[in-house]
Motif scaffolding. Structure first.
Motif, PDB file in Angstrom:
ATOM      1  N   GLY A 443       0.772  -1.238   0.000  1.00 44.72           N
ATOM      2  CA  GLY A 443       0.000   0.000   0.000  1.00 44.72           C
ATOM      3  C   GLY A 443       0.793   1.271   0.000  1.00 44.72           C
ATOM      4  O   GLY A 443       0.913   1.960  -1.016  1.00 44.72           O
ATOM      5  N   SER A 444       1.390   1.637   1.139  1.00 41.16           N
ATOM      6  CA  SER A 444       2.075   2.921   1.252  1.00 41.16           C
ATOM      7  C   SER A 444       3.587   2.778   1.113  1.00 41.16           C
ATOM      8  O   SER A 444       4.322   3.722   1.345  1.00 41.16           O
ATOM      9  N   ARG A 445       4.037   1.582   0.742  1.00 41.14           N
ATOM     10  CA  ARG A 445       5.475   1.339   0.655  1.00 41.14           C
ATOM     11  C   ARG A 445       6.001   1.797  -0.719  1.00 41.14           C
ATOM     12  O   ARG A 445       5.386   1.548  -1.747  1.00 41.14           O
ATOM     13  N   SER A 446       7.143   2.429  -0.722  1.00 41.13           N
ATOM     14  CA  SER A 446       7.724   2.877  -1.996  1.00 41.13           C
ATOM     15  C   SER A 446       8.294   1.689  -2.748  1.00 41.13           C
ATOM     16  O   SER A 446       8.483   0.599  -2.200  1.00 41.13           O
ATOM     17  N   ALA A 447       8.562   1.883  -4.024  1.00 42.42           N
ATOM     18  CA  ALA A 447       9.048   0.790  -4.868  1.00 42.42           C
ATOM     19  C   ALA A 447      10.389   0.257  -4.385  1.00 42.42           C
ATOM     20  O   ALA A 447      10.732  -0.898  -4.635  1.00 42.42           O
ATOM     21  N   ARG A 448      11.159   1.089  -3.673  1.00 36.75           N
ATOM     22  CA  ARG A 448      12.490   0.658  -3.222  1.00 36.75           C
ATOM     23  C   ARG A 448      12.489   0.245  -1.759  1.00 36.75           C
ATOM     24  O   ARG A 448      13.545  -0.034  -1.201  1.00 36.75           O
ATOM     25  N   ALA A 449      11.333   0.226  -1.115  1.00 38.66           N
ATOM     26  CA  ALA A 449      11.269  -0.139   0.298  1.00 38.66           C
ATOM     27  C   ALA A 449      11.549  -1.619   0.467  1.00 38.66           C
ATOM     28  O   ALA A 449      11.224  -2.439  -0.394  1.00 38.66           O
ATOM     29  N   LYS A 450      12.139  -1.972   1.610  1.00 35.00           N
ATOM     30  CA  LYS A 450      12.438  -3.378   1.887  1.00 35.00           C
ATOM     31  C   LYS A 450      11.154  -4.136   2.207  1.00 35.00           C
ATOM     32  O   LYS A 450      10.211  -3.568   2.738  1.00 35.00           O
ATOM     33  N   PRO A 451      11.126  -5.450   1.932  1.00 36.08           N
ATOM     34  CA  PRO A 451       9.982  -6.270   2.356  1.00 36.08           C
ATOM     35  C   PRO A 451       9.913  -6.331   3.882  1.00 36.08           C
ATOM     36  O   PRO A 451      10.806  -5.854   4.592  1.00 36.08           O
ATOM     37  N   LEU A 452       8.861  -6.937   4.375  1.00 32.32           N
ATOM     38  CA  LEU A 452       8.683  -7.065   5.821  1.00 32.32           C
ATOM     39  C   LEU A 452       9.839  -7.846   6.436  1.00 32.32           C
ATOM     40  O   LEU A 452      10.441  -8.713   5.792  1.00 32.32           O
ATOM     41  N   HIS A 453      10.116  -7.551   7.703  1.00 34.13           N
ATOM     42  CA  HIS A 453      11.153  -8.309   8.412  1.00 34.13           C
ATOM     43  C   HIS A 453      10.766  -9.780   8.456  1.00 34.13           C
ATOM     44  O   HIS A 453       9.583 -10.111   8.542  1.00 34.13           O
ATOM     45  N   TRP A 454      11.751 -10.649   8.427  1.00 35.64           N
ATOM     46  CA  TRP A 454      11.452 -12.083   8.308  1.00 35.64           C
ATOM     47  C   TRP A 454      10.656 -12.605   9.495  1.00 35.64           C
ATOM     48  O   TRP A 454       9.859 -13.546   9.357  1.00 35.64           O
ATOM     49  N   THR A 455      10.819 -11.992  10.689  1.00 37.53           N
ATOM     50  CA  THR A 455      10.027 -12.460  11.840  1.00 37.53           C
ATOM     51  C   THR A 455       8.546 -12.130  11.649  1.00 37.53           C
ATOM     52  O   THR A 455       7.677 -12.905  12.048  1.00 37.53           O
ATOM     53  N   SER A 456       8.260 -10.973  11.023  1.00 38.09           N
ATOM     54  CA  SER A 456       6.865 -10.637  10.711  1.00 38.09           C
ATOM     55  C   SER A 456       6.305 -11.595   9.668  1.00 38.09           C
ATOM     56  O   SER A 456       5.147 -12.026   9.750  1.00 38.09           O
ATOM     57  N   CYS A 457       7.145 -11.927   8.680  1.00 33.11           N
ATOM     58  CA  CYS A 457       6.717 -12.896   7.660  1.00 33.11           C
ATOM     59  C   CYS A 457       6.368 -14.232   8.303  1.00 33.11           C
ATOM     60  O   CYS A 457       5.349 -14.854   7.956  1.00 33.11           O
ATOM     61  N   LEU A 458       7.214 -14.676   9.241  1.00 36.65           N
ATOM     62  CA  LEU A 458       6.979 -15.964   9.902  1.00 36.65           C
ATOM     63  C   LEU A 458       5.698 -15.931  10.721  1.00 36.65           C
ATOM     64  O   LEU A 458       4.894 -16.876  10.682  1.00 36.65           O
ATOM     65  N   LYS A 459       5.459 -14.822  11.453  1.00 35.72           N
ATOM     66  CA  LYS A 459       4.257 -14.704  12.277  1.00 35.72           C
ATOM     67  C   LYS A 459       2.995 -14.700  11.409  1.00 35.72           C
ATOM     68  O   LYS A 459       2.014 -15.394  11.705  1.00 35.72           O
ATOM     69  N   ILE A 460       3.003 -13.912  10.333  1.00 30.91           N
ATOM     70  CA  ILE A 460       1.825 -13.837   9.466  1.00 30.91           C
ATOM     71  C   ILE A 460       1.581 -15.184   8.797  1.00 30.91           C
ATOM     72  O   ILE A 460       0.434 -15.641   8.693  1.00 30.91           O
ATOM     73  N   ALA A 461       2.649 -15.821   8.329  1.00 31.20           N
ATOM     74  CA  ALA A 461       2.504 -17.131   7.685  1.00 31.20           C
ATOM     75  C   ALA A 461       1.903 -18.149   8.648  1.00 31.20           C
ATOM     76  O   ALA A 461       1.039 -18.954   8.264  1.00 31.20           O
ATOM     77  N   GLU A 462       2.316 -18.115   9.910  1.00 28.76           N
ATOM     78  CA  GLU A 462       1.770 -19.048  10.894  1.00 28.76           C
ATOM     79  C   GLU A 462       0.286 -18.771  11.146  1.00 28.76           C
ATOM     80  O   GLU A 462      -0.524 -19.699  11.219  1.00 28.76           O
ATOM     81  N   ASP A 463      -0.084 -17.489  11.256  1.00 30.02           N
ATOM     82  CA  ASP A 463      -1.491 -17.140  11.474  1.00 30.02           C
ATOM     83  C   ASP A 463      -2.371 -17.632  10.326  1.00 30.02           C
ATOM     84  O   ASP A 463      -3.432 -18.233  10.546  1.00 30.02           O
ATOM     85  N   VAL A 464      -1.930 -17.363   9.095  1.00 31.79           N
ATOM     86  CA  VAL A 464      -2.722 -17.771   7.938  1.00 31.79           C
ATOM     87  C   VAL A 464      -2.803 -19.291   7.854  1.00 31.79           C
ATOM     88  O   VAL A 464      -3.865 -19.856   7.544  1.00 31.79           O
ATOM     89  N   ALA A 465      -1.688 -19.975   8.139  1.00 32.47           N
ATOM     90  CA  ALA A 465      -1.693 -21.443   8.114  1.00 32.47           C
ATOM     91  C   ALA A 465      -2.646 -22.006   9.164  1.00 32.47           C
ATOM     92  O   ALA A 465      -3.354 -22.995   8.919  1.00 32.47           O
TER      93      ALA A 465
END
Length: 628
Positions: A443-465
């Motif tokens: 959404g509000s992230r610029s084209a050069r912004a970094k992806p989410l931190h890997w710990t956030s990725c792991l938490k979101i992936a676990e919630d969705v799973a």
């Protein structure tokens, strides 16, 4: 680079075998079942009632309450022995061959842990203890269990959705549970005694309405059966009968003429009363008819106005937002608002019509609104677009919504109600205040912004799973349209899946034309003739994880072999290398899920276990580093 699939599973297997830390070198070499039993005793047996000691490698099979088969614990029964302590979450939950767990009539306290790893469990009796906290929603994943008893504890919260086909005994009575009892095919088999002793419970099963706002007329109407003329007349017996019953003989003498006069006067009086009543009835009827005509006229005018607004597509813009009246969203000529699963009716259809609604987005099924009812209650309302949805009967829609409305899980946005009339279908969800995962990533992230931190990725992936595994295990439903815009963020930024089970209503010919949706779809479902399945949900999950890790929309994902996928993810993140190990493991999970062949994909339950294994490995390494 060699595929990491065997390496990942070897790592997970080793980590699960040594997840219990121990200060003793000897204990670290014990069989895993022995470690599980000793871990349980250390927390649950504070009074040292269990004199467990290990002299031989498989001596634990002779311990009190333990029964083994091929050196695997299959039964653990400890009842009436005054156990005093807590049920540690990292103890008996490791006994993956356990079929019988009975800890009844003790003094165990604290919360009941997640027992979903005991997928062979058939009997669970934890009644007559002091357990508190909520009933674990993961009980629904024990698909082989036939008996669950949690009665006579101090459990609070709501009764979770239970859909277990073979469940024969279920009892949660004498606790502190509140809210509606879900009316599922399983729970409806049990009567109110299974839920007694919980004054806060309501719903059809316990014969108690959930609508705390209901009011019943208890006014002057009671007088109609009270001290009015009806009761007095019924207490007076005819004179002749009264006298005869007292042994008095009536002599037919001179007063006979007076008796005839009395009868004539009574007849005149009775006729007068009847005439008065008839006149009064006519007057009342005329008043009611006029009032009804006036009311009907106003209702008809309101419906015509609403229909005109809908047909003309009128909407207004306030502060740059599309704001419409729900009258412009709903055709109210017929239909009814149905609340799911014993939900409390917090608003009426008329109140929903008057609510203001802000457009949140437009998708493959229609438009989603943020609706504010009575300036205080905020809802999410999805209005189906007839031009985008497949033709389905009203009965099919109702059946599907009943199934969807029963699902309750912390990682699902609950469906609270639905509405259908001719040409109109609405689905009402809880409003999630923190937007969608799509907005978080893109959404509000610029084209050069970094992806989410890997710990956030792991938490979101676990919630969705968690949410997907629950849908697949608790029902015959699938999601069918998983994507980042259908994952919302709750109050605590937990990931919650929405629009599950609604893909049945989508027009497949239109979804083929949408590249943003097609990128999430498994190869076997991309043609209109392909049917979605639980394995196609797994594919979509794998694509979603790659979207999390790279920050790139799936429509921009290149087609890569698994051996090249790791390098691409690493290049998209441009990290310093400190998290490579965990990224590789999570990328490997995504790669396995997005395999071209459905047969090569794991189930969501297996995927969840993989992600939890990564999470536990991270925690173990952090603990080791902290000790150093």
């Amino acid at each position: 680079m060699q595929p990491l699939f065997p390496l990942l599973f070897l790592f997970l297997t080793l980590s699960s075998s040594f997840s219990f830390s121990s200060s003793s070198t000897t204990e670290s070499t014990l069989p895993s079942d022995a470690v599980s039993l000793l871990s349980f005793k250390s927390k649950a047996d504070l009074n040292n009632k269990l004199l467990y000691s290990l002299n031989e490698p498989y001596d634990y099979c002779n311990w009190r309450g333990v029964k083994c088969s091929q050196n695997n614990v299959i039964s653990f029964i400890l009842q009436n022995i005054k156990l005093n302590g807590t049920f540690s979450p990292n103890s008996l939950t490791r006994l993956t061959h356990l079929r019988v767990l009975i800890l009844r009539n003790n003094s165990l306290f604290g919360s009941i842990p997640d027992l979903s790893s005991l997928n062979k469990l058939k009997i669970l009796l934890l009644d007559h203890n002091h357990f508190s906290g909520s009933i674990p929603v993961q009980l629904n994943l024990l698909d082989r269990v036939v008996s669950i008893r949690l009665d006579s504890n101090s459990l609070s919260g709501t009764v979770p959705v239970i859909e277990i086909r073979g469940l024969k005994i279920f009892n949660v009575s004498e606790n502190k549970l509140t809210g509606p009892v879900p009316f599922t095919a399983t729970l409806s088999r049990f009567d109110a005694t299974s839920f007694s002793g919980n004054p806060g419970l309501c719903g059809e099963i316990v014969h108690r309405t959930c609508d705390s706002h209901s009011r019943f007329f208890n006014g002057d109407g009671d007088g109609w059966n009270g001290s009015g003329s009806g009761s007095s007349s019924s207490s007076v017996a005819p004179l002749g009968e009264s006298q005869q019953s007292q042994g008095i003989v009536v002599v037919n003498s001179a007063p006979a003429k007076k008796k005839r006069g009395t009868k004539r006067n009574g007849l005149v009086l009775g006729c007068s009363v009847v005439i008065v009543i008839l006149i009064a009835s006519v007057i009342v009827a005329v008043v009611l008819v006029n009032k009804k005509k006036h009311s009907f006229s106003r209702k008809e005018q309101r419906e015509k106005a609403v229909a005109a607004v809908v047909e003309e597509g009128v909407s207004e813009t306030v502060d740059g937002n599309d704001v419409v009246e729900v009258e412009a969203v709903t055709k109210m000529r017929s239909g009814r608002l149905v609340f799911c699963c014993g939900e409390v009716q917090e608003y009426t259809l008329e109140q929903l019509m008057r609510a203001s609604a802000e457009v949140l987005g437009r998708g493959s099924l229609g438009t989603t609104y943020k609706a504010v009812v009575e300036s205080k209650l905020i809802l999410t309302v999805k209005r189906f677009d007839g031009g985008k949805t497949a033709a389905t009967s009203g009965e099919d829609f109702e059946k599907r919504m009943e199934m969807v409305g029963r699902l309750r899980h912390p990682n699902l946005v609950p469906v609270r109600a639905y509405f259908q009339a001719k040409g109109e279908k609405l689905v009402i969800f809880d409003y999630q205040p923190n937007g969608s995962l799509f907005n978080l990533v893109h959404g509000s992230r610029s084209a050069r912004a970094k992806p989410l931190h890997w710990t956030s990725c792991l938490k979101i992936a676990e919630d969705v799973a968690h949410g997907l595994a629950y849908i697949h295990q608790a029902s015959s439903l699938i999601h069918g349209n998983l994507k980042s815009s259908n994952v919302l963020l709750g109050v605590d930024f937990e990931a919650c899946i929405t629009d599950y089970g609604l893909s049945l209503f989508a027009d497949p010919s239109l979804t083929e034309e949408d590249p943003s949706s097609t990128a999430y779809k498994a190869p076997e479902t991309r043609k209109s003739s392909g049917r979605a399945s639980a394995k196609s949900d797994v594919y979509s999950f794998g694509v979603l994880v790659l979207e999390l890790l790279t920050g790139k929309h799936p429509s921009k994902h290149p087609f890569l072999m698994p051996t090249d996928l790791q390098d691409w993810v690493r290049a998209m993140r441009d990290d310093d290398g400190s998290e490579d190990k965990w990224l590789e493991m999570l990328t490997e999970v995504a790669s396995i899920c997005s395999a071209t062949s459905p047969e090569q994909r794991p189930t969501m339950w297996q995927v969840l276990k993989m992600i939890q294994g990564i999470k536990e490995s991270v925690a173990m390494e952090d603990n080791t580093q902290n000790r150093l």
